[in-house]
Design a protein around this motif. Structure first.
Motif, PDB file in Angstrom:
ATOM      1  N   GLU A 105       0.846  -1.198   0.000  1.00 19.25           N
ATOM      2  CA  GLU A 105       0.000   0.000   0.000  1.00 19.25           C
ATOM      3  C   GLU A 105       0.884   1.251   0.000  1.00 19.25           C
ATOM      4  OE1 GLU A 105      -3.371   1.473  -0.647  1.00 19.25           O
ATOM      5  OE2 GLU A 105      -3.216  -0.709  -0.379  1.00 19.25           O
ATOM      6  N   ALA A 106       1.929   1.221   0.833  1.00 13.42           N
ATOM      7  CA  ALA A 106       2.852   2.370   0.920  1.00 13.42           C
ATOM      8  C   ALA A 106       3.542   2.596  -0.427  1.00 13.42           C
ATOM      9  CB  ALA A 106       3.885   2.128   2.022  1.00 13.42           C
ATOM     10  N   MET A 107       3.930   1.508  -1.104  1.00 11.08           N
ATOM     11  CA  MET A 107       4.568   1.649  -2.418  1.00 11.08           C
ATOM     12  C   MET A 107       3.601   2.250  -3.433  1.00 11.08           C
ATOM     13  SD  MET A 107       7.716   0.923  -2.101  1.00 11.08           S
ATOM     14  CE  MET A 107       8.291   0.911  -3.798  1.00 11.08           C
ATOM     15  N   LYS A 108       2.311   1.878  -3.312  1.00 12.21           N
ATOM     16  CA  LYS A 108       1.292   2.459  -4.204  1.00 12.21           C
ATOM     17  C   LYS A 108       1.142   3.961  -3.933  1.00 12.21           C
ATOM     18  CE  LYS A 108      -1.608  -1.581  -4.969  1.00 12.21           C
ATOM     19  NZ  LYS A 108      -2.683  -2.306  -4.317  1.00 12.21           N
ATOM     20  N   MET A 109       1.282   4.325  -2.649  1.00 14.56           N
ATOM     21  CA  MET A 109       1.157   5.750  -2.289  1.00 14.56           C
ATOM     22  C   MET A 109       2.336   6.573  -2.819  1.00 14.56           C
ATOM     23  SD  MET A 109      -0.286   5.069   1.516  1.00 14.56           S
ATOM     24  CE  MET A 109      -0.594   6.696   2.169  1.00 14.56           C
ATOM     25  N   VAL A 110       3.482   5.919  -3.009  1.00 15.41           N
ATOM     26  CA  VAL A 110       4.621   6.604  -3.649  1.00 15.41           C
ATOM     27  C   VAL A 110       4.268   6.840  -5.120  1.00 15.41           C
ATOM     28  CG1 VAL A 110       7.038   6.399  -4.372  1.00 15.41           C
ATOM     29  CG2 VAL A 110       6.356   5.636  -2.086  1.00 15.41           C
ATOM     30  N   ALA A 111       3.738   5.782  -5.755  1.00 16.91           N
ATOM     31  CA  ALA A 111       3.403   5.885  -7.191  1.00 16.91           C
ATOM     32  C   ALA A 111       2.317   6.932  -7.430  1.00 16.91           C
ATOM     33  CB  ALA A 111       2.964   4.520  -7.707  1.00 16.91           C
ATOM     34  N   SER A 112       1.355   7.020  -6.502  1.00 18.39           N
ATOM     35  CA  SER A 112       0.235   7.957  -6.707  1.00 18.39           C
ATOM     36  C   SER A 112       0.611   9.395  -6.325  1.00 18.39           C
ATOM     37  CB  SER A 112      -0.971   7.524  -5.859  1.00 18.39           C
ATOM     38  OG  SER A 112      -0.685   7.757  -4.488  1.00 18.39           O
ATOM     39  N   GLY A 113       1.722   9.561  -5.630  1.00 20.37           N
ATOM     40  CA  GLY A 113       2.133  10.912  -5.209  1.00 20.37           C
ATOM     41  C   GLY A 113       1.628  11.277  -3.827  1.00 20.37           C
ATOM     42  N   GLU A 114       0.908  10.369  -3.177  1.00 19.29           N
ATOM     43  CA  GLU A 114       0.419  10.648  -1.814  1.00 19.29           C
ATOM     44  C   GLU A 114       1.597  10.712  -0.830  1.00 19.29           C
ATOM     45  OE1 GLU A 114      -3.129   8.809   0.919  1.00 19.29           O
ATOM     46  OE2 GLU A 114      -2.851   8.061  -1.118  1.00 19.29           O
ATOM     47  N   ILE A 115       2.611   9.863  -1.084  1.00 17.36           N
ATOM     48  CA  ILE A 115       3.873   9.970  -0.342  1.00 17.36           C
ATOM     49  C   ILE A 115       4.842  10.709  -1.251  1.00 17.36           C
ATOM     50  CG2 ILE A 115       5.866   8.685   0.557  1.00 17.36           C
ATOM     51  CD1 ILE A 115       3.944   6.532   1.520  1.00 17.36           C
ATOM     52  N   LYS A 116       5.303  11.885  -0.776  1.00 19.67           N
ATOM     53  CA  LYS A 116       6.164  12.704  -1.650  1.00 19.67           C
ATOM     54  C   LYS A 116       7.377  13.257  -0.909  1.00 19.67           C
ATOM     55  CE  LYS A 116       2.314  15.930  -1.358  1.00 19.67           C
ATOM     56  NZ  LYS A 116       1.284  14.895  -1.163  1.00 19.67           N
ATOM     57  N   ASP A 117       7.716  12.628   0.193  1.00 18.67           N
ATOM     58  CA  ASP A 117       8.883  13.060   0.955  1.00 18.67           C
ATOM     59  C   ASP A 117      10.095  12.223   0.502  1.00 18.67           C
ATOM     60  OD1 ASP A 117      10.355  14.224   3.231  1.00 18.67           O
ATOM     61  OD2 ASP A 117      10.320  12.143   3.932  1.00 18.67           O
ATOM     62  N   ALA A 118      11.189  12.904   0.149  1.00 19.19           N
ATOM     63  CA  ALA A 118      12.329  12.209  -0.471  1.00 19.19           C
ATOM     64  C   ALA A 118      12.919  11.102   0.404  1.00 19.19           C
ATOM     65  CB  ALA A 118      13.414  13.216  -0.842  1.00 19.19           C
ATOM     66  N   LYS A 119      13.179  11.390   1.688  1.00 16.18           N
ATOM     67  CA  LYS A 119      13.815  10.372   2.536  1.00 16.18           C
ATOM     68  C   LYS A 119      12.929   9.135   2.657  1.00 16.18           C
ATOM     69  CE  LYS A 119      12.246  12.632   6.859  1.00 16.18           C
ATOM     70  NZ  LYS A 119      11.633  13.826   6.262  1.00 16.18           N
ATOM     71  N   THR A 120      11.612   9.366   2.647  1.00 18.65           N
ATOM     72  CA  THR A 120      10.652   8.271   2.776  1.00 18.65           C
ATOM     73  C   THR A 120      10.646   7.417   1.506  1.00 18.65           C
ATOM     74  OG1 THR A 120       9.370   9.770   4.147  1.00 18.65           O
ATOM     75  CG2 THR A 120       8.237   7.791   3.373  1.00 18.65           C
ATOM     76  N   ILE A 121      10.662   8.085   0.364  1.00 16.33           N
ATOM     77  CA  ILE A 121      10.682   7.360  -0.915  1.00 16.33           C
ATOM     78  C   ILE A 121      11.976   6.545  -1.034  1.00 16.33           C
ATOM     79  CG2 ILE A 121      10.719   7.622  -3.437  1.00 16.33           C
ATOM     80  CD1 ILE A 121       8.975  10.179  -3.018  1.00 16.33           C
ATOM     81  N   ILE A 122      13.103   7.163  -0.682  1.00 12.95           N
ATOM     82  CA  ILE A 122      14.400   6.462  -0.761  1.00 12.95           C
ATOM     83  C   ILE A 122      14.376   5.187   0.093  1.00 12.95           C
ATOM     84  CG2 ILE A 122      16.851   6.591  -0.113  1.00 12.95           C
ATOM     85  CD1 ILE A 122      16.666   9.633  -0.741  1.00 12.95           C
ATOM     86  N   LEU A 123      13.873   5.314   1.316  1.00  5.61           N
ATOM     87  CA  LEU A 123      13.901   4.164   2.225  1.00  5.61           C
ATOM     88  C   LEU A 123      12.896   3.087   1.827  1.00  5.61           C
ATOM     89  CD1 LEU A 123      14.633   5.862   5.661  1.00  5.61           C
ATOM     90  CD2 LEU A 123      16.055   4.201   4.446  1.00  5.61           C
ATOM     91  N   LEU A 124      11.734   3.502   1.332  1.00  9.02           N
ATOM     92  CA  LEU A 124      10.760   2.490   0.885  1.00  9.02           C
ATOM     93  C   LEU A 124      11.324   1.728  -0.321  1.00  9.02           C
ATOM     94  CD1 LEU A 124       7.399   4.470   1.239  1.00  9.02           C
ATOM     95  CD2 LEU A 124       8.038   2.418   2.521  1.00  9.02           C
ATOM     96  N   GLN A 125      11.956   2.464  -1.235  1.00 11.66           N
ATOM     97  CA  GLN A 125      12.538   1.798  -2.409  1.00 11.66           C
ATOM     98  C   GLN A 125      13.691   0.880  -2.016  1.00 11.66           C
ATOM     99  OE1 GLN A 125      13.248   5.009  -5.181  1.00 11.66           O
ATOM    100  NE2 GLN A 125      11.174   4.853  -5.987  1.00 11.66           N
ATOM    101  N   ARG A 126      14.449   1.296  -1.034  1.00  7.68           N
ATOM    102  CA  ARG A 126      15.538   0.461  -0.516  1.00  7.68           C
ATOM    103  C   ARG A 126      14.971  -0.854   0.050  1.00  7.68           C
ATOM    104  NH1 ARG A 126      21.221  -0.168   0.429  1.00  7.68           N
ATOM    105  NH2 ARG A 126      21.359  -1.525   2.209  1.00  7.68           N
ATOM    106  N   ALA A 127      13.880  -0.731   0.810  1.00  7.07           N
ATOM    107  CA  ALA A 127      13.250  -1.928   1.396  1.00  7.07           C
ATOM    108  C   ALA A 127      12.765  -2.861   0.292  1.00  7.07           C
ATOM    109  CB  ALA A 127      12.093  -1.516   2.298  1.00  7.07           C
ATOM    110  N   LYS A 128      12.224  -2.277  -0.764  1.00  7.68           N
ATOM    111  CA  LYS A 128      11.744  -3.082  -1.906  1.00  7.68           C
ATOM    112  C   LYS A 128      12.935  -3.785  -2.583  1.00  7.68           C
ATOM    113  CE  LYS A 128       8.617  -3.985  -5.161  1.00  7.68           C
ATOM    114  NZ  LYS A 128       7.452  -4.796  -4.864  1.00  7.68           N
ATOM    115  N   MET A 129      13.998  -3.004  -2.871  1.00  8.34           N
ATOM    116  CA  MET A 129      15.169  -3.566  -3.563  1.00  8.34           C
ATOM    117  C   MET A 129      15.816  -4.698  -2.784  1.00  8.34           C
ATOM    118  SD  MET A 129      17.081  -0.188  -4.966  1.00  8.34           S
ATOM    119  CE  MET A 129      18.704  -0.938  -4.914  1.00  8.34           C
ATOM    120  N   ASN A 130      15.856  -4.547  -1.464  1.00 11.04           N
ATOM    121  CA  ASN A 130      16.528  -5.554  -0.632  1.00 11.04           C
ATOM    122  C   ASN A 130      15.555  -6.592  -0.074  1.00 11.04           C
ATOM    123  OD1 ASN A 130      18.567  -3.714  -1.103  1.00 11.04           O
ATOM    124  ND2 ASN A 130      19.506  -4.027   0.884  1.00 11.04           N
TER     125      ASN A 130
END
Ligand SMILES: Nc1nc2c(ncn2[C@@H]2O[C@H](COP(=O)(O)OP(=O)(O)O[C@H]3O[C@H](CO)[C@@H](O)[C@H](O)[C@@H]3O)[C@@H](O)[C@H]2O)c(=O)[nH]1
Ligand SMILES: [Mg+2]
Length: 208
Positions: free
Chosen positions: A180-205
């Motif tokens: 759900e959080a990853m979808k919120m990044v895609a939709s723009g609901e989550i738009k804070d850089a540090k948050t996007i970086i860390l969520l993407q890191r969690a996905k990658m790893n």
């Protein structure tokens, strides 16, 4: 030769390690909650000539941020709070969904992030893993932001969180499904850089 000039030369030699930068002078423009400085310096161009430059730099210290995740439940803990600078620049309502974060205030990054986690989210965590050291806005803000990830579970919950009493933070704690959080990044609901970086890191790893 004035004392200010000498001081600046020494500062150049000790702290600043770029031979193409000299005569750095600092003037405080604003010193209210945090500090806005104006730096005047000489910059050596590739043709060898020196040009005078001015740059303003906002100094609010360094900070640390952490993505709290639970791999078994597939969830992450984020915060939601009003951020005035975003409200006055296109963020309708001014609310921001962010990973837990705070300023170092003299602590080392790992201790800071543990303290902020307890204050803001109510989870008392001990194990944190450092992932990156970042400059989030290098043209204008001096801040280094240390990014972490850490596992949480219900046994670590010691309070409601919400932020330090004396800081009028009014932080809402969100436990979200990771997808759900990853979808919120895609939709723009989550738009804070540090948050996007860390969520993407969690996905990658594949942390969650
Ligand atoms: N009175 C007053 N209070 C302020 C001001 N600026 C900040 N504060 C208070 O100081 C608190 C600082 O809280 P922290 O949790 O330590 O910092 P943060 O603002 O969450 O910082 C995090 O987010 C920033 C924005 O993304 C990051 O820049 C920072 O590195 C860190 O990650 C704020 O929540 C707010 O209550 C101000 O100008 N005036
Ligand atoms: Mg904070």
């Amino acid at each position: 030769m004035t004392l200010v000039y000498l001081y600046n030369q020494i500062l150049n030699l000790i702290e600043l390690k770029n031979g193409s930068i000299k005569e750095v002078e600092k003037k405080v423009l604003s010193d209210n909650w945090y500090t806005l400085n104006k730096y005047t310096f000489k910059y050596q161009r590739t043709d060898g000539t020196w040009e005078k430059q001015e740059r303003e730099a906002y100094d609010r210290g360094n900070g640390a941020a952490i993505l709290l995740y639970n791999s078994k439940k597939g969830t992450v803990v984020l915060t939601r709070q009003f951020r005035m600078p975003t409200y006055v620049n296109g963020n309708e309502g001014g609310m921001m969904i962010e990973v837990c974060a705070g300023l170092l205030d003299g602590d080392n990054p790992a201790d800071c992030v543990r303290k902020e986690t307890e204050e803001e989210t109510g989870y008392k965590i001990s194990k944190v893993q450092k992932v990156f050291k970042t400059y989030m806005s290098p043209g204008s803000v001096t801040e280094i932001l240390y990014l972490f990830v850490g596992e949480y579970d219900e046994s670590m919950k010691v309070s409601d969180g919400g932020g330090a009493e004396n800081e009028t933070e009014n932080i809402e704690v969100l436990e979200l499904d990771f997808n759900e959080a990853m979808k919120m990044v895609a939709s723009g609901e989550i738009k804070d850089a540090k948050t996007i970086i860390l969520l993407q890191r969690a996905k990658m790893n594949a942390l969650v």
